[in-house]
Write an enzyme that holds these catalytic residues in place. Structure first.
Site, PDB file in Angstrom:
ATOM      1  CG  ASN A  50      -5.120   7.798  -0.663  1.00 24.48           C
ATOM      2  OD1 ASN A  50      -5.022   7.048   0.314  1.00 24.48           O
ATOM      3  ND2 ASN A  50      -6.217   8.485  -0.913  1.00 24.48           N
ATOM      4  CG  ASN A  51      -5.015   2.656  -5.367  1.00 28.10           C
ATOM      5  OD1 ASN A  51      -5.661   1.856  -4.694  1.00 28.10           O
ATOM      6  ND2 ASN A  51      -5.186   2.771  -6.675  1.00 28.10           N
ATOM      7  CG  HIS A  59      -1.917   1.147   1.170  1.00 37.14           C
ATOM      8  ND1 HIS A  59      -3.185   0.997   0.641  1.00 37.14           N
ATOM      9  CD2 HIS A  59      -1.819   2.442   1.569  1.00 37.14           C
ATOM     10  CE1 HIS A  59      -3.826   2.149   0.720  1.00 37.14           C
ATOM     11  NE2 HIS A  59      -3.023   3.043   1.273  1.00 37.14           N
ATOM     12  CB  CYS A  60       2.106   3.287  -2.682  1.00 37.66           C
ATOM     13  SG  CYS A  60       3.252   4.652  -2.994  1.00 37.66           S
ATOM     14  N   PRO A  61       1.481   5.164   0.234  1.00 40.31           N
ATOM     15  CG  PRO A  61       2.884   6.039   1.877  1.00 40.31           C
ATOM     16  CD  PRO A  61       2.617   4.793   1.101  1.00 40.31           C
TER      17      PRO A  61
END
Length: 390
Positions: free
Chosen positions: A184-185, A179-181
């Site tokens: 945001n996905n 999950h990549c901040p």
């Protein structure tokens, strides 16, 4: 008097009911405010990237190209090349952010009756039998570290191979990488190609700025630039682009290595477990096939943020020769098994070549009947135990 005594509890209950309902409404309002605050916080990294990108556009186009560069030909070439990288960067970034992560299909969800059984008799023999029966016709080969069927309590489904539950999205994501901040996905099967292109074009964008801004950055320190507002934009633009280039090059290089080995970030930290045990290279098919599994067969689309990845995200070919005959596979695998029953001189190919019809080749595999019987031995499905994973 008797009537008065009987009416008193009723009045008390009636007065307590509004207070209870008002309490639940206040709690729901608090949870709603909390969810909105979390939603805003999750978008802060994306807004930060967008603000940096907007400023860099102004600094490069307006301050460097239009106001500082004096050569017309240099201006035109730099503006054309810059906008090419800028558009591809934005396009791939947009696709990475707004492409919804793929979730397991309905066939991996338990039926209502099976859910009722699991709730009534948790961790019992019935529980194990329910999962074993539900997983029998599914194309899954990975297990938990203890050899159990990978089951998600939150989503109430049997996890497909390479699928994991994201605690931020609160969903099971097919071929989840992380999950990549910054986007945001969740990065997974549906947008992993877009994420790779985002890293590639953002790196090229920063390197291009560093290369074309270098001579003016040197002039800044040698007092070769006029003392204007552009002077400081040029300096900070070089520093920002160089700093991001270093971090992006390491991240992009790491993901290129993952693609070459057909691994996700999660699988690099913890090797997937199969029936025979863990295998860190269980999904590796060789460099060429690993690359095509992410980017597709048509090379003309490789550099475009258009979905061309092979497969459906629920099942993947593996390099394992021995596999579980009680477990179902893809249609191509079932077809291969049927052909082998009629012609025992041509045993099933390893999954490296035969599990997915998208990754097949025409090479023949010939062995004796003795080797066929040996391959059939040891393929029985082991006793499965239940272990919840979230």
């Amino acid at each position: 008097m008797g009537c008065g005594k009987m009416a008193a509890p009723a009045l008390a209950a009636a007065s307590a009911a509004p207070s209870g309902s008002s309490g639940s409404r206040s709690r729901s309002r608090v949870s709603g405010v909390r969810r909105r605050c979390q939603w805003l916080i999750y978008w802060v990294p994306v807004l930060f990237i967008c603000s940096i990108l907007s400023w860099s556009y102004y600094a490069y186009v307006a301050q460097l190209c239009l106001l500082t560069m004096t050569n017309i030909g240099q201006k035109v070439v730099c503006l054309i090349a810059y906008h090419l990288f800028f558009v591809m960067f934005l396009w791939s970034y947009w696709k990475t952010i707004f492409t919804l992560p793929s979730n397991p299909s309905k066939e991996f969800h338990l039926s209502y009756a099976d859910k009722e059984l699991l709730e009534r008799e948790p961790r019992s023999e019935t529980h194990q039998e329910v999962l074993k029966r539900a997983a029998k016709d599914l194309p899954i080969y990975t297990r938990t570290m203890s050899g159990a069927i990978r089951y998600c309590d939150r989503c109430q489904l049997i996890k497909p191979d390479r699928c994991h539950h994201c605690s931020v999205c609160d969903k099971c994501i097919l071929k989840m990488d992380h999950h990549c901040p910054w986007v945001n996905n969740c990065v997974g099967f549906s947008n992993y190609k877009f994420f790779l292109l985002f890293l590639a074009y953002s790196l090229l964008y920063c390197l291009f700025i560093v290369a074309t801004d270098l001579q003016y950055f040197i002039k800044f320190w040698t007092n070769g630039l006029p003392d204007t507002q552009a002077k400081f934009h040029i300096m900070f633009l070089f520093f920002a682009a160089a700093m991001f280039s270093v971090s992006l090059s390491s991240l992009f290089g790491y993901h290129c290595w993952l693609v070459s080995k057909n691994k996700s970030t999660l699988e690099a930290f913890r090797a997937p477990a199969f029936r025979h045990g863990t295998d860190k290279n269980g999904f590796s098919l060789g460099f060429s096939k690993n690359l095509r599994q992410v980017f597709g067969d048509e090379k003309k689309y490789w550099l475009l943020p258009i979905f061309t990845s092979l497969g459906d995200g629920c099942s993947f070919p593996t390099c394992l020769v021995n596999q579980d005959l009680e477990q179902a596979s893809t249609p191509a695998r079932r077809c291969t098994l049927n052909k082998n029953e009629n012609n025992p001189h041509f045993p099933a190919k390893p999954l490296r070549d035969s599990q997915s019809h998208l990754l097949t080749d025409t090479q023949s595999w010939t062995e004796t009947n003795t080797s066929v019987e040996k391959n059939k031995l040891g393929m029985s499905n082991p006793a499965l135990t239940m272990e919840n994973e979230t």
